[in-house]
Enzyme design. Structure first.
Site, PDB file in Angstrom:
ATOM      1  CG  HIS A   1      -1.491  -1.292   1.677  1.00 48.00           C
ATOM      2  ND1 HIS A   1      -2.297  -1.981   0.775  1.00 48.00           N
ATOM      3  CD2 HIS A   1      -1.236  -2.140   2.730  1.00 48.00           C
ATOM      4  CE1 HIS A   1      -2.491  -3.284   1.244  1.00 48.00           C
ATOM      5  NE2 HIS A   1      -1.989  -3.288   2.359  1.00 48.00           N
TER       6      HIS A   1
ATOM      7  NE  ARG B   1      30.064  18.881  14.271  1.00 47.38           N
ATOM      8  CZ  ARG B   1      30.134  17.425  14.519  1.00 47.38           C
ATOM      9  NH1 ARG B   1      29.197  16.528  14.465  1.00 47.38           N
ATOM     10  NH2 ARG B   1      31.428  16.860  14.652  1.00 47.38           N
TER      11      ARG B   1
ATOM     12  CE  LYS C   1      21.850  22.706  20.338  1.00 51.49           C
ATOM     13  NZ  LYS C   1      22.261  22.658  18.791  1.00 51.49           N
TER      14      LYS C   1
END
Length: 707
Positions: free
Chosen positions: A83, A503, A508
């Protein structure tokens, strides 16, 4: 493909579609309820599972050519279990955007490739909330309930209109009597009676006309207030993603379209429609006077309609272009004013002026084309009107000369014809305004028809304790963009202080946005105290979560009002306590007006460090159980940062705290440090534990900062 894999694809499809409709789903629970025999979800089981989640589903057999008319996304069901989800169809290029459940990515297919995959079976999906939303869709039908709500006022207006039409019918008859009877027989007494009667009729006509305009304006003003209030409430209830996907100027331009609707509602459009409704009475009297002249007037009406229909599509395209140019100007203006410090500092005023001049010239050129086209439309209408007048004069004079019509009847006929033609001409001219209003309604519909972040499943939960869990989180901002978060599994205990480093672009800040329920993850669950945030009321959640960003916006109010923003009636003692905790009390006390000092627009009257400390106080004043610092101290000077770090133990006491920072010194005392890279958690532990792995990213970042 084996049956187990087929089962997974059907279940994955249900997960993706449920998340699209902001519906929480537990895959294990679905398998437990509907896959009892372990053979997977067939079509019947899949439909039952979808309905159990509150989705409205139905199957259909559709050829490829019929798919563009369906409500998307929809599930293309295959007998072999492979599907896929049909997301979008571009009819101009015959391209099909699908979500491939095997690759777990959106891909674009041409028509031949799509036809090879598609087996004519499709499952149509809609959430109950979206169905309700569609029923309440904002378009011209939105005004019908508003009219019904004020039906008493509109009925009164209708009655006044009837009397106005009666007066309009009587006036030509008076003129006929004067011309055919009074002047011929020199009946001065009759003339005096008719003059007095006509003066009374004119007086009442003026009074009733003014009364009708007043009542109409009063009722449409109420509708305007309701629409304006609804628009602002809806705007504030829209999710963050709506604003991030649009320019500020574009949103402002759409909101300002309310002015066009307001002007249309309070103008002559609706009264002209009422006047036109009574035209059949005038036609009956005119037919009595002269069928030939009446046919001339009747024959002109289709000409007005044909001319308006011819002009309208061209005018609408020009108006669309005008709106787009205006939105560009709004966006550029907002951007320029917001970035004025950068423009001044880099001395790029000439470049910005040059861009503005080009955009303004483009807008003026488009506006001029709209004006020219509108003028052509109006002059065409005037041409038809003058042609009818000339024909009626010529034919009417012949009828008078031949004795079929008296001079008084000819004058009365022309006056009655004017009563019919006048609202028709106004409506033909208003039709051009209607094109503008139609665009305004469409533009406003982009705001009012966009789903809000609140949904019917949202519930208020008990007071937050502070336990946070991420389970198998996958998230991206757009279907065709790369994953921002990938397979995030994280448990945060109540009262734990977590540092998050990595980095730039590692995900974050996105992680904390999921905690605030700004977004719903594509896959997985975010839990607070065991409650799925997909089902939580956003306002309930955000009242208990304090957030301090790198760039915080202060409102143009006093410092006290900015700190106590969520509760204007907050006792002064609590405001001062929060300010002391944030290290802001000392500098506030030195200001001439103290806590009553107005900070200016976006806090322009304060330094960056002062604004940041007020923002921290604002986050602390409600004593939130969860506190998020997203680069909150990066803009502070060392003295201000030292004050915050000195109070950090008190700030974190009895709270779950997440600190995002690039400076590792900010998080080294955290209970646990999470290291992220490319959307994944690659390390976690205490500061010293992470430094032991010399090849780890944390150790590498620490070494860079030390050196």
């Amino acid at each position: 493909m084996d049956s187990q894999k087929n089962t997974n694809l059907a279940l994955q499809a249900l997960e993706v579609l449920a998340q699209y409709h902001n519906i929480s789903i537990n895959p294990e629970e679905i398998k437990h309820k509907f896959d009892i025999d372990g053979h997977g979800l067939n079509q019947t089981k899949w439909l039952l599972a979808a309905k159990s989640l509150g989705l409205k589903v139905r199957t259909a057999n559709k050829t490829v050519d019929r798919l563009p008319f369906l409500h998307l996304p929809a599930l293309a069901w295959r007998d072999d279990g492979e599907h896929f989800i049909l997301l979008k169809i571009d009819q101009e290029t015959d391209r099909y955007l699908i979500f491939d459940l095997i690759q777990k990515n959106p891909i674009v297919l041409d028509k031949n490739e799509f036809e090879e995959r598609y087996q004519s079976k499709v499952i149509l999906i809609a959430s109950r909330a979206s169905i309700v939303g569609n029923l309440a869709k904002f378009d011209f039908t939105w005004f019908i309930p508003a009219v019904i709500k004020y039906r008493k006022i509109f009925i009164e207006t209708l009655i006044v209109s009837i009397f106005l039409q009666i007066f309009a019918l009587i006036t030509p008859l008076f003129f006929q009597v004067v011309m055919d009877k009074v002047l011929v027989h020199r009946g001065f007494s009759t003339l005096n009676v008719i003059t007095v009667a006509l003066a009374i009729v004119v007086l009442f006509e003026i009074i009733l006309g003014g009364l009708r305009t007043y009542v109409f304006a009063h009722s449409t003003s109420r509708i305007d207030v309701e629409l304006g209030a609804r628009l602002f409430r809806h705007l504030l209830a829209l999710p963050i993603s709506y604003f991030e996907a649009r320019r500020v100027g574009d949103t402002v331009a759409r909101v300002r379209e309310l002015d066009q609707i307001r002007n249309f509602l309070t103008g002559q459009a609706l009264t002209s429609i009422l006047d036109l409704l009574f035209s059949f009475i005038f036609f009956a009297v005119m037919w009595y006077y002269s069928p030939k002249l009446t046919l001339v007037v009747l024959g002109s009406l289709p000409c007005y309609v044909i001319w308006s229909v011819f002009i309208s599509p061209i005018l609408r395209r020009r108006l669309d272009d005008k709106f787009a140019r205006n939105a560009d100007n709004q966006s550029f203006l907002v951007e320029s004013v917001t970035a004025i410090n950068t423009i001044k500092a880099m001395a790029i005023s000439p470049q910005m002026t040059n861009i503005w001049d080009k955009q303004l010239a483009s807008y003026v050129a488009v506006s001029f084309k709209v004006t020219v086209l509108a003028t052509i439309g109006q002059q065409g209408i005037q041409l038809i009107q003058k042609a009818v007048m000339v024909i009626n004069l010529w034919l009417g004079a012949h009828l008078v000369i031949s004795g079929d019509l008296s001079i008084g009847q000819l004058i009365a006929f022309n006056m009655l014809a004017g009563q019919i033609i006048s609202p028709v001409i106004r409506l033909a001219q208003i039709w051009q305004d209607f094109q503008q209003v139609g665009i305004s309604v469409t533009r406003l519909g982009d705001v009012l028809n966009s789903p809000t972040e609140n949904n019917t499943a949202s519930v208020s939960l008990p007071e937050i304790q502070g336990e946070i869990s991420f389970r198998n989180i996958k998230f991206r901002y757009k279907p065709d963009s790369p994953m921002i978060l990938n397979n995030i599994n994280l448990d945060i205990s109540q009262g734990e202080v977590i540092g998050i480093v990595g980095r730039s672009g590692s995900g974050k800040s996105t992680l904390t946005k999921l905690i605030q329920r700004f977004y719903i993850p594509e896959q997985g669950q975010v839990l607070i105290d065991g409650h799925d945030l997909a089902l939580a009321d956003p306002n309930w959640l955000r009242r208990q979560v304090g957030v301090v960003l790198q760039d915080n916006v202060l409102l143009n109010r006093s410092i006290r009002e900015n700190i106590a923003l969520t509760n204007p009636g907050m006792p002064m003692e609590k405001v001062i306590a929060a300010a002391k905790l944030a290290g802001a009390h000392d500098f506030i006390s030195e200001l001439r007006e103290g806590y009553n000092t107005v900070v200016g627009e976006q806090g322009a009257g304060l330094s960056g460090g002062q604004r940041q400390r007020i923002a921290i106080a604002r986050a602390l004043v409600n004593n939130p159980r969860i506190l998020i610092f997203d680069e909150a101290t990066s803009a502070l000077d060392y003295e201000s940062e030292n004050i915050i770090m000195h109070n950090m133990h008190k700030i974190c006491q009895n709270r779950t705290v997440l600190i995002i920072a690039h400076r590792l010194s900010t998080v080294k005392n955290a209970d646990r440090i999470i290291v992220m890279d490319k959307g994944e958690i690659i390390e976690q532990g205490k500061h010293q534990e992470l430094l032991k792995d010399e090849k780890g990213l944390y150790s590498y970042l620490h070494q860079l900062q030390v050196n």
